[in-house]
Design a protein around this motif. Sequence first.
Motif, mmCIF file in Angstrom:
data_model
loop_
_atom_site.group_PDB
_atom_site.id
_atom_site.type_symbol
_atom_site.label_atom_id
_atom_site.label_comp_id
_atom_site.label_asym_id
_atom_site.label_seq_id
_atom_site.Cartn_x
_atom_site.Cartn_y
_atom_site.Cartn_z
ATOM 1 N N GLY A 89 0.852 -0.780 0.186
ATOM 2 C CA GLY A 89 0.176 0.176 0.085
ATOM 3 C C GLY A 89 0.996 0.983 0.094
ATOM 4 O O GLY A 89 0.483 2.133 -0.588
ATOM 5 N N GLY A 90 1.925 1.058 0.457
ATOM 6 C CA GLY A 90 2.929 2.519 0.745
ATOM 7 C C GLY A 90 3.527 2.608 -0.394
ATOM 8 O O GLY A 90 3.516 3.515 -0.843
ATOM 9 N N TYR A 91 3.939 1.811 -1.215
ATOM 10 C CA TYR A 91 4.476 2.032 -2.696
ATOM 11 C C TYR A 91 3.657 2.744 -3.689
ATOM 12 O O TYR A 91 4.217 2.401 -4.618
ATOM 13 N N ALA A 92 2.183 1.894 -3.171
ATOM 14 C CA ALA A 92 1.305 1.771 -4.253
ATOM 15 C C ALA A 92 1.242 3.859 -4.724
ATOM 16 O O ALA A 92 0.804 4.382 -5.717
ATOM 17 N N ALA A 93 0.645 4.078 -3.000
ATOM 18 C CA ALA A 93 0.923 5.811 -2.608
ATOM 19 C C ALA A 93 1.838 6.500 -3.047
ATOM 20 O O ALA A 93 1.694 7.059 -4.272
ATOM 21 N N GLY A 94 3.006 5.948 -2.866
ATOM 22 C CA GLY A 94 3.490 6.530 -3.644
ATOM 23 C C GLY A 94 4.960 6.687 -5.200
ATOM 24 O O GLY A 94 4.555 7.102 -5.464
ATOM 25 N N ILE A 95 4.476 5.132 -5.563
ATOM 26 C CA ILE A 95 4.776 5.209 -6.643
ATOM 27 C C ILE A 95 3.238 6.255 -8.219
ATOM 28 O O ILE A 95 3.915 7.199 -8.550
ATOM 29 N N PHE A 96 1.993 5.955 -7.511
ATOM 30 C CA PHE A 96 1.199 7.131 -8.375
ATOM 31 C C PHE A 96 1.514 8.426 -7.815
ATOM 32 O O PHE A 96 1.697 8.615 -9.023
ATOM 33 N N ALA A 97 1.928 8.831 -7.083
ATOM 34 C CA ALA A 97 1.680 10.749 -6.403
ATOM 35 C C ALA A 97 3.434 10.308 -7.358
ATOM 36 O O ALA A 97 3.928 11.966 -7.697
#
Length: 327
Positions: A69-77
Amino acid sequence: MADRERLVNIALALIVPACALAAYGMGEPFYVTLATRIAILALAAVGLNLALGLGGLVSFGHAAFFGIGGYAAGIFATHAFNQTPLLASPVVILATSQMPVIWLVSAVVAGVAALLIGLISLRTSGVYFIMITLAFAQMIYYFAISWPAYGGEDGLSITMRNSFPGVNTLNPLSFFLIAYGLLLLALFAFSRLRDSRFGSALQATRQNEVRVASIGIRPLRIRLVAFILSGMITAVAGALFADLNRFTGPSMLSWSMSGELIVLIILGGTGRLFGPVAGAILFVLFEFALGGLTEHWQLFLGLILLAVVLFGRGGLIGLLAGKVRHG
């Protein structure tokens, strides 16, 4: 006992937003952020509580879902800020900074990961299950470290916090309300699942899977569904955690993160509805109060955890509301 636990749950449900509102009114955004941290960690622990509290699945690999979840938020951002597509070929997939989309992607990816991990690990039990879930989490951890496109060992900074329709997510109180709203939704879902036939079957599987199998219920299937749902909830919490800190990195995937989530549940009360909330409150308070006195604050937390395991297995909820209500 049921009435006492209901009163304790109501008090816990009110105390966190009350503290956040009071801190915001006094112009103390730091304490609003602490309340937000409590809400997010509690949300992650609600996910684990579904597997551990109801299903008896002591997973030491839930950091994998938290980190996904953390990497999904970071990659999308990152892609949204740089205005670059997530994927350029064979099809173009554009990035977005909308939190609901990121939460959905986080949950789906974590659900697939939980399906694959669960199909293997749930065929074992006890210490073997613990070690296999830990092994899978460490595999994902080392993959993140060796992924230079998204920071590798240094992690990934989130330049601009992801957005939510009609809300200024940079406002500490607004972001708290988003996190707390998701926590309440997760608690409601947990309550409904626990009191459903699925929840009864899951708890029965924890107590005696042979008897459950003898009446035509497949223990593996029940546990697998619980494990997948658990991972999906934890992943959404991971996305929020990354947005809160404006950073995501391998530490979100580490075994110590899995340990923290288990500690939260034990402190609050394993299997109790508001156990994760109580555990998150205690953990963050210890971290803040004792962390300001010594860098070895985990030593005191460990002593408290030892006392809970030896003398108060119901955690804080058990201390305040009595034994678990069965039936």
